[in-house]
Write an enzyme that holds these catalytic residues in place. Structure first.
Site: not given
Length: 94
Positions: A78-79
């Site tokens: 992430h991200p």
């Protein structure tokens, strides 16, 4: 997908997090094609600028016989757009 029988489709269409900063309306489409009876991932579709990078890694997983459960058990980075491949949980309605 009655015409395909033993297949489940998982699909996601989203605006990437980076575009909340760029203001661009660019979208990403990802899809997993899974054999219902074995849970084996038969195909991965990806439409976005980094698709080549994502598909190369998906190809390795598919060659190794990865299942949808294997994808689900993988922690997403992430991200990134790639995390979507391991967080799709809802099947496309038939």
């Amino acid at each position: 997908h009655p015409q395909h029988g033993d297949i489940d489709i998982y699909r996601s269409n989203f605006r990437g997090l980076k575009h909340t900063l760029t203001g661009r309306d660019e979208r990403t489409l990802m899809k997993l094609v899974v054999q219902r009876s074995t849970d084996v991932v038969l195909g991965v579709h990806c439409v976005e600028p980094a698709a080549g990078e994502l598909i190369q890694l998906a190809g390795v997983a598919m060659k190794a016989g990865a299942t949808k459960a294997d994808f689900d058990a993988t922690i997403g980075v992430h991200p990134t757009s790639a995390e979507e491949l391991v967080t799709m949980r809802t099947k496309v309605e038939e």
